[in-house]
Design an enzyme around this catalytic site. Structure first.
Site, PDB file in Angstrom:
ATOM      1  N   GLN A 105      38.328 -11.206 135.721  1.00  0.00           N
ATOM      2  CA  GLN A 105      37.460 -11.330 134.552  1.00  0.00           C
ATOM      3  C   GLN A 105      36.004 -11.337 135.022  1.00  0.00           C
ATOM      4  O   GLN A 105      35.280 -12.319 134.890  1.00  0.00           O
ATOM      5  CB  GLN A 105      37.799 -12.605 133.776  1.00  0.00           C
ATOM      6  CG  GLN A 105      39.229 -12.612 133.254  1.00  0.00           C
ATOM      7  CD  GLN A 105      39.548 -13.861 132.464  1.00  0.00           C
ATOM      8  OE1 GLN A 105      38.739 -14.358 131.696  1.00  0.00           O
ATOM      9  NE2 GLN A 105      40.756 -14.388 132.660  1.00  0.00           N
ATOM     10  N   LYS A 201      45.958   6.440 136.295  1.00  0.00           N
ATOM     11  CA  LYS A 201      46.712   5.614 135.357  1.00  0.00           C
ATOM     12  C   LYS A 201      45.840   5.279 134.159  1.00  0.00           C
ATOM     13  O   LYS A 201      44.622   5.386 134.198  1.00  0.00           O
ATOM     14  CB  LYS A 201      47.173   4.313 136.021  1.00  0.00           C
ATOM     15  CG  LYS A 201      46.033   3.340 136.300  1.00  0.00           C
ATOM     16  CD  LYS A 201      46.518   2.026 136.866  1.00  0.00           C
ATOM     17  CE  LYS A 201      45.345   1.049 136.980  1.00  0.00           C
ATOM     18  NZ  LYS A 201      45.747  -0.237 137.539  1.00  0.00           N
ATOM     19  N   ARG A 203      45.571   2.000 131.365  1.00  0.00           N
ATOM     20  CA  ARG A 203      46.037   0.656 131.027  1.00  0.00           C
ATOM     21  C   ARG A 203      45.874   0.412 129.527  1.00  0.00           C
ATOM     22  O   ARG A 203      44.852   0.769 128.940  1.00  0.00           O
ATOM     23  CB  ARG A 203      45.252  -0.391 131.804  1.00  0.00           C
ATOM     24  CG  ARG A 203      45.762  -1.803 131.633  1.00  0.00           C
ATOM     25  CD  ARG A 203      44.893  -2.789 132.401  1.00  0.00           C
ATOM     26  NE  ARG A 203      44.971  -2.562 133.842  1.00  0.00           N
ATOM     27  CZ  ARG A 203      45.907  -3.074 134.628  1.00  0.00           C
ATOM     28  NH1 ARG A 203      46.862  -3.817 134.104  1.00  0.00           N
ATOM     29  NH2 ARG A 203      45.901  -2.831 135.917  1.00  0.00           N
ATOM     30  N   THR A 234      52.101  -9.102 138.622  1.00  0.00           N
ATOM     31  CA  THR A 234      53.466  -8.939 138.110  1.00  0.00           C
ATOM     32  C   THR A 234      54.193  -7.779 138.783  1.00  0.00           C
ATOM     33  O   THR A 234      55.403  -7.649 138.629  1.00  0.00           O
ATOM     34  CB  THR A 234      53.448  -8.698 136.596  1.00  0.00           C
ATOM     35  OG1 THR A 234      52.748  -7.474 136.316  1.00  0.00           O
ATOM     36  CG2 THR A 234      52.759  -9.849 135.868  1.00  0.00           C
ATOM     37  N   GLY A 236      53.873  -4.618 138.090  1.00  0.00           N
ATOM     38  CA  GLY A 236      54.076  -3.463 137.223  1.00  0.00           C
ATOM     39  C   GLY A 236      53.266  -2.254 137.637  1.00  0.00           C
ATOM     40  O   GLY A 236      53.785  -1.136 137.727  1.00  0.00           O
TER      41      GLY A 236
END
Length: 326
Positions: A105, A201, A203, A234, A236
């Site tokens: 962040q 990618k 998101r 995670t 992913g």
């Protein structure tokens, strides 16, 4: 004579929170010192109490605490420990944060969002920290959030040398899992003499940790690909990137990351992934739920790097010199 002169020598004292004591002990061993005995416990309502068992007056104090789960508890404990050192008349307080919490962040993507990485830096400074020492920040700009010296250490030499000794470099391709990691991947390429590929990618901005891999830019067919990232949470993103590489003909995929956060579904994803090996440093403790995937996980110690940096800071040396070869 209008004053008093002293002939005392500088004194280094090493302190640790409760988040990752194994790493603290390793760093202390590398420095040839002991971790200062500390009484720390939680009250029934969750409040944290800390008291050091030795005087810190006039000492150069180094306090290590990695922001692992439960992250908010350990950040609060670190702030309390900094305050205790300030009130104990420490000469200087250097905060060692192997993994800097809330680093993702670091800017506002949309309106009404916080910049929490700046908040963490502000709280440390307000608590009394004079200097920050950390490893592989999510973005370099976070160094500017702290109002004081920041020593930014890198795990790249440790990770890259391990991969370079393990894999035939003639077959190796360094892969960035997204555009934001290209600069780091370039440094890997320079160190290993390998070509670069990028996984493009997108998101989903409304769903955390939701990633769709689109395409691979670069030659990966028949190559051993090493995916390089700063952290895996995670799993992913990195597992989807690995699937894309295999779909484009990669012979094998090795994943490296400085910080193995490994939360939520990470254990199942790592275990079921076609990736042959996940290589992390021990900036964070390996979660116990990953016991079934440990045969795929290699953890390298960052303690010698941190200890060398602490020694340079204490002796008024150059931390930058530790990474000049990059």
């Amino acid at each position: 004579m209008t004053g008093i002169k002293t002939t005392g020598e500088k004194k280094l004292m090493f302190f640790s929170g409760r988040a990752h004591p194994e790493l603290a002990e390793e760093v202390a061993h590398q420095l040839g010192v002991g971790v200062v005995p500390t009484k720390a416990f939680d009250f029934a309502n969750g409040e944290i109490y800390v008291r050091y068992q030795e005087s810190a007056r006039g000492a150069d104090c180094f306090l290590i605490q990695s922001h692992t789960a439960p992250i908010n508890k350990w950040i609060m404990e670190q702030l309390i420990m900094i305050d205790a050192l300030k009130r104990a008349s420490a000469r200087s307080i250097t905060v060692i944060v192997p993994f800097y919490g809330y680093a993702r962040q670091d800017k506002k993507h949309r309106g009404r969002e916080p910049i929490s990485a700046r908040l963490i830096a502000d709280m440390m400074k307000t608590a009394g920290a004079d200097r920050l020492l950390t490893v592989d920040l999510h973005t370099d700009q976070i160094q500017g959030f702290f109002d004081g010296p920041v020593d930014h250490l890198f795990a790249l030499p440790l990770l890259a040398d391990y991969v370079g000794e393990k894999v035939d470099r003639d077959k190796l391709t360094v892969v960035s899992p997204d555009a934001g990691r290209v600069r780091v991947a370039d440094r890997w390429c320079d160190r290993l003499g390998a070509p670069l590929a990028i996984v493009h990618k997108r998101r989903d901005k409304d769903v955390a940790n939701q990633v769709t891999v689109h395409e691979v830019v670069g030659e990966v067919e028949g190559r051993v690909c090493v995916l390089v990232d700063d952290m895996i949470d995670t799993g992913g993103t990195i597992c989807a990137a690995a699937d894309a590489l295999f779909a484009h003909g990669a012979e094998d995929v090795i994943v490296t990351a400085t910080h193995g956060v490994l939360s939520g579904p990470a254990a199942d994803r790592l275990k079921n992934s076609r990736v042959s090996e996940f290589v992390f440093t021990n900036t964070l403790p390996t979660p116990g739920e990953l016991s079934d995937a440990l045969d795929k996980i290699k953890v390298l110690s960052i303690a010698p790097t941190i200890a060398s940096a602490v020694r340079e800071v204490f002796e008024d040396g150059s931390v930058t010199s530790l990474f000049d070869e990059q």
